[in-house]
Design an enzyme around this catalytic site. Structure first.
Site, PDB file in Angstrom:
ATOM      1  N   HIS A 101      34.139  38.035  25.808  1.00  0.00           N
ATOM      2  CA  HIS A 101      34.932  38.311  27.008  1.00  0.00           C
ATOM      3  C   HIS A 101      34.806  37.151  28.011  1.00  0.00           C
ATOM      4  O   HIS A 101      35.816  36.583  28.446  1.00  0.00           O
ATOM      5  CB  HIS A 101      34.453  39.626  27.645  1.00  0.00           C
ATOM      6  N   GLU A 102      33.589  36.803  28.341  1.00  0.00           N
ATOM      7  CA  GLU A 102      33.386  35.743  29.336  1.00  0.00           C
ATOM      8  C   GLU A 102      33.887  34.399  28.809  1.00  0.00           C
ATOM      9  O   GLU A 102      34.415  33.584  29.557  1.00  0.00           O
ATOM     10  CB  GLU A 102      31.919  35.654  29.756  1.00  0.00           C
ATOM     11  N   HIS A 130      37.520  34.093  29.551  1.00  0.00           N
ATOM     12  CA  HIS A 130      37.781  33.587  30.908  1.00  0.00           C
ATOM     13  C   HIS A 130      37.543  32.078  30.939  1.00  0.00           C
ATOM     14  O   HIS A 130      38.299  31.331  31.562  1.00  0.00           O
ATOM     15  CB  HIS A 130      36.823  34.242  31.912  1.00  0.00           C
ATOM     16  N   HIS A 182      40.364  30.107  29.514  1.00  0.00           N
ATOM     17  CA  HIS A 182      41.488  30.121  30.449  1.00  0.00           C
ATOM     18  C   HIS A 182      41.311  28.994  31.476  1.00  0.00           C
ATOM     19  O   HIS A 182      42.257  28.301  31.842  1.00  0.00           O
ATOM     20  CB  HIS A 182      41.523  31.483  31.158  1.00  0.00           C
TER      21      HIS A 182
HETATM   22 ZN   LIG Z   1      36.533  39.822  32.890  1.00  0.00          ZN
END
Ligand SMILES: [Zn+2]
Length: 690
Positions: free
Chosen positions: A480-481, A484, A487
């Site tokens: 998940h991290e 980010h 991105h």
């Molecule tokens: Zn998040």
């Protein structure tokens, strides 16, 4: 032109490391005493830059660019301080952080309310230059205008004064709301002897025992356990305590916090009414019908009606599954646990018993297959196959020996970005997991500044010679991290304000992160990302199947509960003023959608900090909204092969690389070739057939 920003243009080797912008942060040299002088200098420089540009021509280069430069330096320096405060806190650093934070807040507030600056942005938007700007730069100008307008910059003086009054009162009410909730939470505790602790896990009991020992009012010398309404104490009791009366007592205390059932000075009821009323007035001053419309202006969703239709549609679909979850649970609780009827304080308890019975596997067993190195390499491999990049270990000044540093290069060997990974829990680290930006990609004349990210987690560190072992949940968090992080790092935008995650609508910002989680459920990925710490075997298929089955346990019930809160939040902030209280509205929503009705005394709104004291007002739907986007984006990979590099390239080009330079809805459409659909989310939750 001798811009004031040039005065502090330091070369490498600057005495104060916070004033050195020539490369990576100089962690290791950075001391708490550097903070105040650097921040004072940079804020001075920022104010001088503002003064300077106010008399400069209304074009990008002489007005927006110097402001961006000055603000970037403030952001970069303060970012390092905030980062250390979060990952390596010390009393001295905390003091420096707290002493300087108000100066930063003050600066950003001034900037946001500078009427002359607003006029300059308006002039730029109206000038012939505007249409010649890149799409990214036009968007930066548009966002600035939008934020000035939402901050009341266009109001006539009398209304502006009222606007400021409302904002000030809302800030006060919000913080009062949290204080009341905290005080009410702290006020209750229950002390029990050993007859009432059956079922509760050892680590929770150890903490409860310690709490009782610290309590000087308990003097009879017998062993006692003290439980509170704080989550680490409350949740395990609700989930595990065999003592039904104990669960009931704590449930009632928890769901009536900060209500008329407790101390009158902690009652949030009237605060809620006032907050809703003030938000409505604020919206109307700005020319909107209601607060939900204001909240949605900078978001991807277009209107309260659209959000409500989305939420209600999802609720209708989830409801039969939630009904089924509840019917199963009632039957199980009656037959196996003798709990009949099933009460609100039995739900978590009976669910845990049912889960264990149905999916007997232990987290400990799963963990043995996820040693750190194998997981990290597996993660990198996914990113490398999808996005045609290579990740190499690299060197940089670090704040702790456990930190690792990496470089991402493209297929041609060019550096794309760099990132720190700080994975283990420490006493000096804030809890949770997050990605933060250290440096953002942008072009500065001839040079291209490449981005740098921090990835921070709180996993257990290695013990002795054994590698760190991650739970599957921790693996999900890491992916998940990292999503980010990608991105931020794989952006191709060259203007600060919309580069990486900057300027991305916040109901879309979880798309890349939740998207990455999906790979942790793929057999073809897991097979190569697991290696038993002792035997070296990959994850057995049988264990994987059990994990997958357990994934969707009670997913209908869970989803419906989130939707209830989201519908309540959106209706509360979008419906016209009425005599009906927030509690009555919540009851109405529940009667229509919920499958488990809580007792009449339940006062959930009084502790709903997300929307009354946090930033989630008319925004609670964002969780589900982003989940629909990420699931639907992932379904493109399911259709074309989960590690398909062509699909990966398209995701990189249309979603990751464009950041905030265009609306998220356009990016999604460009990637998926159509509008988002909820089907994939439902399928991933076991609510429609694969
Ligand atoms: Zn998040």
């Amino acid at each position: 032109m001798n811009a004031p920003t040039e005065r502090l243009n330091p070369a490498s080797g600057h005495r104060n490391p916070l004033l050195d912008f020539s490369g990576l942060p100089r962690f290791g040299e950075l001391k708490p005493e550097h903070v105040a002088p650097a921040i004072d200098a940079l804020l001075g420089e920022g104010r001088a830059a503002i003064e300077h540009v106010l008399t400069a021509p209304n074009d990008w280069d002489s007005f927006v660019a110097p402001l961006e430069d000055a603000n970037e330096r403030i952001g970069r320096a303060w970012g390092q301080v905030a980062h250390l405060h979060a990952v390596l806190d010390s009393p001295e650093l905390r003091e420096a952080y707290n002493a300087n934070l108000p100066k930063l807040t003050q600066y950003w507030t001034e900037l946001g309310q500078n009427q002359r600056l607003f006029e300059k942005y308006k002039a730029l938007a109206a000038s012939p230059e505007y249409v010649t700007l890149s799409a990214a730069r036009r968007r930066i100008v548009d966002n600035a205008l939008r934020d000035f307008r939402l901050g009341g910059a266009e109001l006539p003086p009398a209304k502006k004064a009222r606007f400021a009054e409302i904002q000030e009162e809302l800030a006060r009410l919000g913080s009062r709301f949290s204080e009341n909730l905290l005080d009410a939470t702290k006020a209750f505790s229950i002390v029990v002897d050993e007859r009432r602790i059956a079922g509760i896990p050892d680590d929770v009991l150890a903490a409860a025992r310690e709490a009782a020992q610290k309590d000087e009012t308990l003097t009879d010398g017998k062993p006692k356990w003290k439980f509170t309404l704080h989550a680490p104490s409350y949740l395990p009791v609700m989930q595990y305590a065999d003592d039904r009366q104990l669960r009931q007592t704590m449930y009632r205390e928890s769901v009536t916090r900060a209500s008329e059932f407790g101390k009158p000075e902690w009652d949030n009821t009237s605060l809620i009414a006032r907050i809703v009323e003030l938000r409505r007035e604020l919206a109307q001053l700005l020319g909107y019908r209601n607060y939900a419309e204001v909240s949605l202006v900078p978001k991807m969703a277009e209107s309260p009606e659209q959000v409500l239709a989305f939420l209600e549609d999802l609720a209708q679909r989830a409801r039969p599954f939630a009904q089924n979850d509840v019917a199963e649970l009632r039957e199980f609780a009656r037959r196996e646990l003798g709990l009949d009827p099933l009460e609100a304080w039995d739900v978590a308890y009976a669910s845990e018993k049912l889960r264990v019975k149905r999916y007997a596997f232990s987290e400990q067993e799963v963990k043995q297959y996820f040693p750190e190195e194998v997981v990290v390499q597996g993660l990198f491999k996914v990113a490398q196959s999808l996005y045609d990049v290579r990740i190499y270990p690299s060197e940089a000044p670090k704040w702790h020996p456990d930190v690792r540093f990496y470089e991402i290069r493209d297929a041609a060997g060019q550096r794309v970005g760099q990132f720190y990974m700080d994975l283990y829990a420490r006493d000096t680290k804030r809890s949770g997991a997050w990605m933060d930006d250290a440096i953002t990609r942008r072009r500065k004349e001839a040079t291209l500044q490449t981005p740098v990210a921090y990835l921070t987690c709180n996993f257990s560190a290695p013990v002795g010679n054994r590698p760190a072992l991650f739970t599957h949940d921790e693996v999900l968090t890491l992916f998940h991290e990292f999503g980010h992080g990608l991105h931020h790092l794989l952006t191709r935008v060259e203007d600060l304000g919309v580069s990486g995650i900057n300027g991305v609508e916040w109901d879309a910002v979880e798309l890349p992160s939740q998207f990455m989680e999906n790979f942790c459920w793929e057999w073809d990925v897991l097979r190569h990302m697991t290696r038993h710490v002792n035997t070296g075997d990959a994850l057995p298929r049988e264990l994987y199947d059990k994990m997958l089955a357990a994934k969707n346990f009670q997913s209908g019930l869970g989803m419906l509960r989130q939707l209830e809160f989201a519908i309540f939040d959106m209706r509360l902030h979008s419906e016209p003023a009425s005599e009906r209280s927030a509690l009555e509205l919540l009851r109405e929503v529940r009667e229509r959608f919920a499958v488990l009705l809580p007792p009449d005394y339940n006062r959930f709104p009084n502790s709903f900090s997300h929307i009354f004291a946090g930033g989630y007002a008319a925004g609670y739907y964002s969780y589900k909204w982003a989940e629909v986007l990420s699931a639907d984006a992932y379904s493109f990979f399911e259709e074309n092969g989960v590690l398909n590099p062509i699909a990966g390239q398209r995701f990189r080009d249309e979603i990751l690389a464009v950041g905030g330079s265009r609306p998220a809805a356009e990016s999604f459409l460009a990637f998926r070739g159509r509008e988002p659909r909820v089907d994939a989310l439902l399928r991933h939750n076991g609510m429609i057939d694969a």
